[in-house]
Design an enzyme around this catalytic site. Sequence first.
Site, PDB file in Angstrom:
ATOM      1  N   ASP A   1       0.874  -1.154   0.000  1.00 39.36           N
ATOM      2  CA  ASP A   1       0.000   0.000   0.000  1.00 39.36           C
ATOM      3  C   ASP A   1       0.922   1.216   0.000  1.00 39.36           C
ATOM      4  O   ASP A   1       2.130   1.089   0.186  1.00 39.36           O
ATOM      5  CB  ASP A   1      -0.909  -0.056   1.240  1.00 39.36           C
ATOM      6  CG  ASP A   1      -2.108   0.856   1.084  1.00 39.36           C
ATOM      7  OD1 ASP A   1      -2.212   1.548   0.063  1.00 39.36           O
ATOM      8  OD2 ASP A   1      -2.940   0.884   2.008  1.00 39.36           O
TER       9      ASP A   1
ATOM     10  N   CYS B   1     -13.272 -22.515  19.104  1.00 36.65           N
ATOM     11  CA  CYS B   1     -12.367 -22.651  17.955  1.00 36.65           C
ATOM     12  C   CYS B   1     -11.356 -23.750  18.294  1.00 36.65           C
ATOM     13  O   CYS B   1     -11.053 -23.968  19.460  1.00 36.65           O
ATOM     14  CB  CYS B   1     -11.646 -21.318  17.731  1.00 36.65           C
ATOM     15  SG  CYS B   1     -10.314 -21.372  16.524  1.00 36.65           S
TER      16      CYS B   1
ATOM     17  N   CYS C   1      -8.248 -23.972  16.530  1.00 37.50           N
ATOM     18  CA  CYS C   1      -6.968 -23.657  15.899  1.00 37.50           C
ATOM     19  C   CYS C   1      -5.857 -24.000  16.906  1.00 37.50           C
ATOM     20  O   CYS C   1      -6.141 -24.248  18.080  1.00 37.50           O
ATOM     21  CB  CYS C   1      -6.924 -22.184  15.483  1.00 37.50           C
ATOM     22  SG  CYS C   1      -6.561 -21.040  16.824  1.00 37.50           S
TER      23      CYS C   1
ATOM     24  N   ASP D   1      -2.836   7.201  -3.896  1.00 39.29           N
ATOM     25  CA  ASP D   1      -4.129   7.813  -4.190  1.00 39.29           C
ATOM     26  C   ASP D   1      -4.556   8.717  -3.040  1.00 39.29           C
ATOM     27  O   ASP D   1      -3.943   8.704  -1.972  1.00 39.29           O
ATOM     28  CB  ASP D   1      -5.189   6.741  -4.473  1.00 39.29           C
ATOM     29  CG  ASP D   1      -5.311   5.731  -3.332  1.00 39.29           C
ATOM     30  OD1 ASP D   1      -4.294   5.478  -2.664  1.00 39.29           O
ATOM     31  OD2 ASP D   1      -6.412   5.208  -3.112  1.00 39.29           O
TER      32      ASP D   1
ATOM     33  N   CYS E   1      -6.138 -21.992  20.183  1.00 41.51           N
ATOM     34  CA  CYS E   1      -7.302 -22.295  21.031  1.00 41.51           C
ATOM     35  C   CYS E   1      -7.295 -23.733  21.529  1.00 41.51           C
ATOM     36  O   CYS E   1      -7.955 -24.043  22.523  1.00 41.51           O
ATOM     37  CB  CYS E   1      -8.589 -21.993  20.272  1.00 41.51           C
ATOM     38  SG  CYS E   1      -8.672 -20.278  19.745  1.00 41.51           S
TER      39      CYS E   1
END
Length: 502
Positions: free
Chosen positions: A85, A275, A277, A120, A280
């Site tokens: 960015d 969760c 994962c 931009d 977790c």
Amino acid sequence: MVGEFEIKEEDLAGRIGILSTLHGNIETPTFFPVINPVKSEITVEDIKKVGFNNIITNAYLVKKNLNIKSHIHDYFSFNGIIMTDSGAYQILQYGEISISNKEIVEYELEIKPDIAVILDVPTGDVKNESDAKLSVDETLRRINESLPHVRSSSDQIIWVYPIQGGRFLDLLAYSAKYSFQFDEFKMLALGSPTVLMQRYEYVPLIDMIYTAKSNVTRGKAFHLFGGGLPHIMPFAVALGVDSFDSASYILYARDNRYITRDRVYRLEELEYFPCSCPVCSKYTPKDLQEMEQKDRTRLLAIHNLYVIKEEINAIKQSIKEGRLFEYLQQKAFSHPRVYDAFKSVLKYADYLEKFDPRTKGEIKGVFLYNKDSLARPEIKRHERLLREKIIHKADKSANHKKRVVITCEDGYYDDINSEVEVYLLNPFYGPIPIELKNSFPYSQYETPTIIDDEIIEQERKKLKDFLYDMRDNISSISVIKCEKLHINSTRDVPIELFLDQL
Ligand SMILES: [Zn+2]
């Protein structure tokens, strides 16, 4: 070839695609985790382990704080896909920044990301249309200014065309349409919605995505700046967004916030982790609370990334199965604001129908639930088919009248011949010409056994409108087995009389 975008699967206006970059292909929809080049509790290695092979960082911050001269890939010791960015987000946050577009673009050429954004000017959430116009015009000026650099590097870098305009949809459409003049930019991006997303203002956000997407080519990958919360992603994808980036996974983690696919919790609200994962599975909420802030942030950030990845996969699987609409329906009930997003997407049902593939290979059946299901492409397409039938009949033989049989259950009509037209009446589709009953999607759908009254009402009206428009071609009507739609059985009733009774 760098910048090539190949669409593999489609559902609604969403798609699974492959974007080619210098460091390999990315399958979209995808998410670019934002990595702060200067300070981060999480490493690129952590991000990679979660399964992301693409990251985004900020060329402005890299230049300002590190001013490295070599490839950005070397700095991060990362061989995957890097997007940069430009500092536009910093403009949004702090107003002006002390660097020009030309300097940023030249610096990006030096550090060679795979995907790069010019500097931009984000419209942000300005309330004044003339300010919004200034940002659009200045962004276009900078796009033009960057052209020589973009052209000279387009075999290595995918340059992003930023679309501005904010809530001012006419300006946004203008900014989007202008992209047709810049084929050098191989990717498109919608800027500015971060503020709206932070405030859960999903109605204007969906309008902005639709406006931008419906004014650009479908042949280029389309990025949404921001958008790191899993509950909004499928709605954006349904309209045609191919990629997202966000720092929310880490910003939320610093604030002890735990993202799930439906909502965001504060860590202290959780007794259990919903969760499995690696984070977790290993720790309890209490374990994390007792940790040092830095370690906790890292682990929460890793969990948050796993959830985002899971969401992206769920979206892709829905596209693959042709069930994205049903997925949106499910998701809509995670939060009233998400329901707003769903309803806003439904406003664009005709657009969704336009790009939705006509037949879907592996689909097992269309699931129809309630009034919202009437916005499905399959239903919209059917309505169009009936309209075409009416026009066709009216053109053809105004004086040739046929008997019409309406039935809600297949197999109950007799003496079918060329003088009889039979329609299967379905509470969601309305009248279906019997000769189509074995073709998709009429042969493969499921409805609840309890149909909402409002659906029945609406379908009676649809039937009435259809028969009214066809009345010059109908001599009489018979109805068989439609009591569940509150229509009594009749035999050869004159059309006018039937319409009066319906
Ligand atoms: Zn987890």
